[in-house]
Design a protein around this motif. Structure first.
Motif, mmCIF file in Angstrom:
data_model
loop_
_atom_site.group_PDB
_atom_site.id
_atom_site.type_symbol
_atom_site.label_atom_id
_atom_site.label_comp_id
_atom_site.label_asym_id
_atom_site.label_seq_id
_atom_site.Cartn_x
_atom_site.Cartn_y
_atom_site.Cartn_z
ATOM 1 N N ASP A 69 0.828 -1.209 0.000
ATOM 2 C CA ASP A 69 0.000 0.000 0.000
ATOM 3 C C ASP A 69 0.862 1.258 0.000
ATOM 4 N N ILE A 70 1.943 1.241 0.784
ATOM 5 C CA ILE A 70 2.860 2.380 0.831
ATOM 6 C C ILE A 70 3.490 2.597 -0.535
ATOM 7 N N LYS A 71 3.931 1.512 -1.154
ATOM 8 C CA LYS A 71 4.534 1.600 -2.481
ATOM 9 C C LYS A 71 3.556 2.176 -3.497
ATOM 10 N N ALA A 72 2.310 1.708 -3.460
ATOM 11 C CA ALA A 72 1.297 2.189 -4.411
ATOM 12 C C ALA A 72 1.020 3.676 -4.220
ATOM 13 N N ASN A 73 0.932 4.115 -2.971
ATOM 14 C CA ASN A 73 0.678 5.528 -2.695
ATOM 15 C C ASN A 73 1.841 6.414 -3.124
ATOM 16 N N ALA A 74 3.056 5.861 -3.057
ATOM 17 C CA ALA A 74 4.241 6.616 -3.443
ATOM 18 C C ALA A 74 4.450 6.625 -4.957
ATOM 19 N N GLU A 75 4.368 5.448 -5.564
ATOM 20 C CA GLU A 75 4.727 5.322 -6.975
ATOM 21 C C GLU A 75 3.569 5.621 -7.924
#
Length: 218
Positions: A69-75
């Motif tokens: 989820d963190i990766k998706a929100n960042a990338e």
């Protein structure tokens, strides 16, 4: 149809195996409940964690369950606070394989969107030569931007660089103005601010010092 006879027979013949299976099922059920309990951080919550420097420890406390989820929100969504968090995780290998180059890149992306914590951290890293090559003049640029946005840690570091001879004297008045109006309950930080003001005042014209002591936002 369920065979109660065979079930009871198996329980009698293999009591330890049955007990072990029931224990595993119970553990799996508890873990599933824990996984469901962890909610994605709101933007305000994440910024608060970042400002307290608790963002990485929180990800670890949450057992790295929110990595995707963190990766998706960042990338994908390009949310500044998540770009900063993802960058820090990559830089230091928190819950993911360490990739300092990509980590610093995401910190830059967060800074470019005006995240004060991102600007302050990049300024600090360039000042210290951490992860990147030391470049104190470049550090001044990032720290000044963070200072304008009200980041107190950046304001202190900026003045420390001014005292060491970096940056432009034209910025001294603004920097003095920010720290003169700074409010903190932290005794050590309060003492550091007082020291920075005393040292910076030595580099300034008395008229500029008087002007810098005006109320904030005046």
């Amino acid at each position: 149809m369920f065979d109660f006879y065979n079930c009871n027979l198996m329980t009698m013949r293999f009591p330890k195996i049955i007990a072990a299976l029931l224990t595993l099922a119970s553990v799996h059920s508890v873990q599933s409940e824990e996984l469901q309990a962890v909610q994605l951080y709101s933007q305000d919550m994440l910024i608060e964690l970042i400002n307290r420097n608790e963002h990485l420890s929180r990800v670890v406390t949450d057992k790295c369950q929110l990595v995707q989820d963190i990766k998706a929100n960042a990338e994908t969504l390009k949310v500044p606070a998540y770009q900063f968090l993802w960058g820090d995780m990559l830089a230091w290998g928190v819950c993911v394989k360490a990739d300092p180059e990509r980590g610093v890149d995401f910190m830059h992306r967060a800074a470019e969107q005006g995240l004060p914590a991102g600007l302050e951290q990049l300024g600090r890293y360039y000042a210290q030569g951490k992860l990147v090559q030391q470049d104190k003049e470049r550090a001044v640029v990032f720290l000044r931007e963070a200072s304008v946005l009200g980041n107190q840690a950046a304001q202190i570091r900026l003045v420390e660089l001014f005292i060491d001879g970096y940056g432009s004297p034209y910025d001294y008045e603004d920097a003095y103005h920010w720290l003169y109006n700074a409010i903190t309950a932290d005794k050590k930080r309060h003492a550091k601010i007082a020291h920075c003001l005393t040292e910076l005042e030595k580099l300034m014209h008395p008229k500029a010092v008087r002007k810098a002591k005006r109320p904030l936002n005046s």
